[in-house]
Design a protein around this motif. Structure first.
Motif, PDB file in Angstrom:
ATOM      1  N   ARG A  29       0.831  -1.213   0.000  1.00 54.09           N
ATOM      2  CA  ARG A  29       0.000   0.000   0.000  1.00 54.09           C
ATOM      3  C   ARG A  29       0.861   1.257   0.000  1.00 54.09           C
ATOM      4  NH1 ARG A  29      -2.987  -3.366   3.501  1.00 54.09           N
ATOM      5  NH2 ARG A  29      -2.044  -2.412   5.357  1.00 54.09           N
ATOM      6  N   LEU A  30       1.949   1.207   0.750  1.00 53.39           N
ATOM      7  CA  LEU A  30       2.864   2.353   0.770  1.00 53.39           C
ATOM      8  C   LEU A  30       3.442   2.603  -0.620  1.00 53.39           C
ATOM      9  CD1 LEU A  30       4.661   4.494   2.152  1.00 53.39           C
ATOM     10  CD2 LEU A  30       6.277   2.646   2.649  1.00 53.39           C
ATOM     11  N   ARG A  31       3.878   1.549  -1.279  1.00 52.23           N
ATOM     12  CA  ARG A  31       4.503   1.720  -2.597  1.00 52.23           C
ATOM     13  C   ARG A  31       3.505   2.226  -3.632  1.00 52.23           C
ATOM     14  NH1 ARG A  31       7.903  -3.614  -1.185  1.00 52.23           N
ATOM     15  NH2 ARG A  31       9.915  -2.579  -0.709  1.00 52.23           N
ATOM     16  N   ALA A  32       2.260   1.830  -3.493  1.00 49.90           N
ATOM     17  CA  ALA A  32       1.238   2.381  -4.398  1.00 49.90           C
ATOM     18  C   ALA A  32       1.083   3.876  -4.163  1.00 49.90           C
ATOM     19  CB  ALA A  32      -0.090   1.664  -4.175  1.00 49.90           C
ATOM     20  N   ASP A  33       1.083   4.295  -2.898  1.00 53.84           N
ATOM     21  CA  ASP A  33       0.997   5.726  -2.583  1.00 53.84           C
ATOM     22  C   ASP A  33       2.245   6.465  -3.051  1.00 53.84           C
ATOM     23  OD1 ASP A  33      -1.501   5.562  -1.438  1.00 53.84           O
ATOM     24  OD2 ASP A  33      -0.763   5.374   0.622  1.00 53.84           O
ATOM     25  N   MET A  34       3.409   5.838  -2.919  1.00 52.03           N
ATOM     26  CA  MET A  34       4.649   6.460  -3.400  1.00 52.03           C
ATOM     27  C   MET A  34       4.577   6.700  -4.899  1.00 52.03           C
ATOM     28  SD  MET A  34       7.367   4.174  -1.186  1.00 52.03           S
ATOM     29  CE  MET A  34       8.795   4.628  -2.190  1.00 52.03           C
ATOM     30  N   GLU A  35       4.130   5.690  -5.631  1.00 57.83           N
ATOM     31  CA  GLU A  35       4.037   5.835  -7.088  1.00 57.83           C
ATOM     32  C   GLU A  35       3.042   6.929  -7.463  1.00 57.83           C
ATOM     33  OE1 GLU A  35       3.415   3.037 -11.050  1.00 57.83           O
ATOM     34  OE2 GLU A  35       2.984   2.234  -9.062  1.00 57.83           O
ATOM     35  N   ALA A  36       1.926   6.970  -6.756  1.00 62.58           N
ATOM     36  CA  ALA A  36       0.913   7.987  -7.056  1.00 62.58           C
ATOM     37  C   ALA A  36       1.406   9.400  -6.761  1.00 62.58           C
ATOM     38  CB  ALA A  36      -0.350   7.708  -6.242  1.00 62.58           C
ATOM     39  N   ASN A  37       2.350   9.529  -5.826  1.00 60.73           N
ATOM     40  CA  ASN A  37       2.863  10.841  -5.447  1.00 60.73           C
ATOM     41  C   ASN A  37       4.250  11.135  -6.021  1.00 60.73           C
ATOM     42  OD1 ASN A  37       0.986  12.202  -3.222  1.00 60.73           O
ATOM     43  ND2 ASN A  37       0.927   9.979  -2.912  1.00 60.73           N
ATOM     44  N   GLY A  38       4.718  10.281  -6.918  1.00 63.10           N
ATOM     45  CA  GLY A  38       5.994  10.527  -7.577  1.00 63.10           C
ATOM     46  C   GLY A  38       7.193  10.426  -6.664  1.00 63.10           C
ATOM     47  N   VAL A  39       7.149   9.533  -5.670  1.00 59.65           N
ATOM     48  CA  VAL A  39       8.237   9.374  -4.704  1.00 59.65           C
ATOM     49  C   VAL A  39       9.018   8.102  -5.049  1.00 59.65           C
ATOM     50  CG1 VAL A  39       8.785   8.944  -2.276  1.00 59.65           C
ATOM     51  CG2 VAL A  39       7.008  10.592  -2.878  1.00 59.65           C
ATOM     52  N   ASP A  40      10.340   8.248  -5.207  1.00 60.17           N
ATOM     53  CA  ASP A  40      11.185   7.102  -5.517  1.00 60.17           C
ATOM     54  C   ASP A  40      11.570   6.308  -4.273  1.00 60.17           C
ATOM     55  OD1 ASP A  40      11.341   7.727  -8.295  1.00 60.17           O
ATOM     56  OD2 ASP A  40      12.890   9.226  -7.855  1.00 60.17           O
ATOM     57  N   ALA A  41      11.846   7.016  -3.188  1.00 56.41           N
ATOM     58  CA  ALA A  41      12.297   6.353  -1.962  1.00 56.41           C
ATOM     59  C   ALA A  41      11.806   7.136  -0.754  1.00 56.41           C
ATOM     60  CB  ALA A  41      13.820   6.250  -1.933  1.00 56.41           C
ATOM     61  N   CYS A  42      11.333   6.428   0.255  1.00 51.91           N
ATOM     62  CA  CYS A  42      10.951   7.044   1.526  1.00 51.91           C
ATOM     63  C   CYS A  42      12.054   6.799   2.541  1.00 51.91           C
ATOM     64  CB  CYS A  42       9.650   6.448   2.053  1.00 51.91           C
ATOM     65  SG  CYS A  42       8.167   7.040   1.217  1.00 51.91           S
ATOM     66  N   VAL A  43      12.432   7.844   3.241  1.00 52.12           N
ATOM     67  CA  VAL A  43      13.384   7.736   4.344  1.00 52.12           C
ATOM     68  C   VAL A  43      12.611   8.037   5.625  1.00 52.12           C
ATOM     69  CG1 VAL A  43      15.548   8.560   5.344  1.00 52.12           C
ATOM     70  CG2 VAL A  43      15.282   8.447   2.847  1.00 52.12           C
ATOM     71  N   PHE A  44      12.165   6.971   6.288  1.00 51.95           N
ATOM     72  CA  PHE A  44      11.410   7.132   7.529  1.00 51.95           C
ATOM     73  C   PHE A  44      12.384   7.229   8.698  1.00 51.95           C
ATOM     74  CE2 PHE A  44       8.300   4.669   4.920  1.00 51.95           C
ATOM     75  CZ  PHE A  44       7.356   5.671   4.805  1.00 51.95           C
ATOM     76  N   THR A  45      12.159   8.206   9.557  1.00 51.44           N
ATOM     77  CA  THR A  45      13.041   8.420  10.698  1.00 51.44           C
ATOM     78  C   THR A  45      12.325   8.310  12.039  1.00 51.44           C
ATOM     79  OG1 THR A  45      12.663  10.803  10.438  1.00 51.44           O
ATOM     80  CG2 THR A  45      14.655   9.879   9.425  1.00 51.44           C
ATOM     81  N   SER A  46      10.993   8.311  12.058  1.00 54.25           N
ATOM     82  CA  SER A  46      10.253   8.255  13.312  1.00 54.25           C
ATOM     83  C   SER A  46      10.157   6.821  13.820  1.00 54.25           C
ATOM     84  CB  SER A  46       8.849   8.822  13.125  1.00 54.25           C
ATOM     85  OG  SER A  46       8.061   7.961  12.315  1.00 54.25           O
ATOM     86  N   MET A  47      10.049   6.678  15.137  1.00 54.62           N
ATOM     87  CA  MET A  47       9.904   5.346  15.725  1.00 54.62           C
ATOM     88  C   MET A  47       8.644   4.658  15.219  1.00 54.62           C
ATOM     89  SD  MET A  47      11.102   6.080  19.663  1.00 54.62           S
ATOM     90  CE  MET A  47      11.182   4.363  20.155  1.00 54.62           C
ATOM     91  N   HIS A  48       7.558   5.444  15.085  1.00 53.31           N
ATOM     92  CA  HIS A  48       6.297   4.808  14.727  1.00 53.31           C
ATOM     93  C   HIS A  48       6.282   4.302  13.287  1.00 53.31           C
ATOM     94  CE1 HIS A  48       5.935   9.243  14.610  1.00 53.31           C
ATOM     95  NE2 HIS A  48       5.257   9.082  13.511  1.00 53.31           N
ATOM     96  N   ASN A  49       6.806   5.070  12.343  1.00 49.18           N
ATOM     97  CA  ASN A  49       6.772   4.574  10.972  1.00 49.18           C
ATOM     98  C   ASN A  49       7.821   3.489  10.719  1.00 49.18           C
ATOM     99  OD1 ASN A  49       4.597   5.592   9.554  1.00 49.18           O
ATOM    100  ND2 ASN A  49       5.590   7.537   9.090  1.00 49.18           N
ATOM    101  N   VAL A  50       8.992   3.605  11.348  1.00 54.05           N
ATOM    102  CA  VAL A  50       9.973   2.526  11.223  1.00 54.05           C
ATOM    103  C   VAL A  50       9.372   1.229  11.757  1.00 54.05           C
ATOM    104  CG1 VAL A  50      12.209   1.672  11.989  1.00 54.05           C
ATOM    105  CG2 VAL A  50      11.978   4.068  11.290  1.00 54.05           C
TER     106      VAL A  50
END
Length: 400
Positions: A29-50
């Motif tokens: 689901r995340l990768r589908a949202d990334m593609e829809a928003n033109g994002v190649d890579a997500c760099v998550f830094t928060s405890m909750h998203n990691v």
């Protein structure tokens, strides 16, 4: 000696809070949202998203951590002090960065993202200094704040999450009963709190033998200390007639639940009883309003009206409830799902939300103290399911 900037140190067996398919579904689901928003890579830094996307709940201790997600990879980035534990607790790959030279963390991140890519980051978590380093090392062609997008995903719980949250709520009840048993005149707040915490930790270890145990806690408040919902435990000794706030918070694999109750020691005066019963009535009204198709603001308005008709609205101190999931008192929050006037999110099946009205009556006023009841609801197709079992109200919670 050749000292690397980063390396892979993998040993032991992977042990995760959920089955691998659960993380695969989240990442899909995340990768589908990334593609829809033109994002190649997500760099998550928060405890909750990691933790949400990998299963790994880091302990920062002043060091940066990350989860990097591309269309083909999901890699946690951790410090050498943790050795292979992050890999054992991560769904995907793990890279360990060294501290032989400054900013090896960003070199490790760059080894996954590359340079010149469209980068998603969490604007509500990344510090200004780390944002500048991200720009220096990754040289992104664009940056996108993906925190709101991921929050929306986390607000809708899977069947596996709901099963865990349900069990967590049962553990909170165990803590509640242990606290009630420990209440007596002369006992200190801290002694009562420890009884509740110990009972929950033992219950968690029994139910989840493969988990990591951390962060479970109790706020137990008495007398004037009940005026704030998040007031820390003290050594105040309980007195007859005291108003009490029971608050148990079991933490299982980063998932937060809570039980919160008003109690009195031995006796409750008439003024306090009247306010307590009114808050219980507001609580029951609020529970009845939590159903699909209703917005958070609409629920809030109706409870406001109820309390205003009883001349009690001025004692309300915060919103009437919030979402549950990967969060705690020092990380995470799904702010888009809170029962407040300024939140228009519409409730849908699969959301998990509390009902927790609180009234704080100032010292010197009849019935002074903080009154709070807190239950957890799973929004269903036609209403809600209350998964909190510990009773509320005067009939059960005047402790003699």
């Amino acid at each position: 000696m050749d000292r690397p900037e980063f390396y892979r140190f993998h040993q032991g067996e992977k042990t995760l809070p959920f089955a691998p398919q659960e993380y695969a579904d989240r990442l899909s689901r995340l990768r589908a949202d990334m593609e829809a928003n033109g994002v190649d890579a997500c760099v998550f830094t928060s405890m909750h998203n990691v933790a949400y996307y990998s299963g790994f709940l880091y302990c920062a201790f002043g060091r940066p951590y990350a989860l990097v997600v591309t269309q083909t990879e999901d890699v946690t980035i951790s410090a050498g002090i943790d050795a292979a534990q992050p890999w054992r607790r991560s769904h995907g790959d793990n890279i360990t960065y060294t501290d032989w030279q400054r900013n090896n963390y960003w070199r490790a991140v760059r080894s996954v993202t590359g340079q010149g890519k469209a980068i998603g980051y969490e604007a509500d978590h990344l510090t200004l200094s780390q944002r500048d380093l991200m720009n220096d090392f990754l040289a992104p062609k664009t940056t996108t704040d993906v925190a709101p997008m991921t929050m929306r995903q986390r607000m809708h719980k899977s069947d596996a999450e709901i099963a865990l949250i349900r069990s967590c709520a049962q553990v909170a009840d165990v803590g509640g009963y242990a606290i009630k048993d420990a209440i007596e005149v002369g006992t200190r707040e801290i002694d009562v709190a420890m009884a509740g915490r110990d009972a929950m930790e033992l219950e968690i270890a029994k139910r989840f033998p493969d988990a990591e145990y951390r962060d479970t806690w109790v706020w137990f408040q008495s007398g004037i200390n009940t005026d704030g919902a998040h007031n820390p435990v003290t050594s105040r000794a309980l007195q007859a007639g005291d108003i009490l706030s029971l608050n148990t918070f079991p933490m299982i694999s980063a998932y937060y639940t809570a039980l919160e109750r008003t109690l009195f020691v031995e006796t409750v005066d008439d003024a306090s009883l009247k306010i307590w019963e009114a808050n219980v009535a507001a609580h029951e009204l609020g529970i009845s309003l939590l159903k699909p198709g209703v917005s958070c603001a609409e629920v809030t308005e109706q409870i406001n009206t109820f309390l205003n008709e009883r001349d009690l609205l001025q004692y309300r101190t915060f919103g009437y409830g919030h979402s549950f999931g990967v969060l705690s008192h020092y990380y995470g929050r799904e702010a888009g799902l809170e029962l407040r006037e300024d939140i228009d999110t519409v409730l849908t099946p699969g959301m998990v939300i509390s009902m927790e009205p609180m009234l704080t009556v100032p010292e010197g006023t009849p019935g002074s103290g903080g009154y709070r009841e807190h239950d957890i609801m799973i929004i269903t197709d036609d209403g809600n399911e209350n998964i909190t079992g510990y009773p509320y109200g005067p009939e059960f919670n005047v402790v003699t």
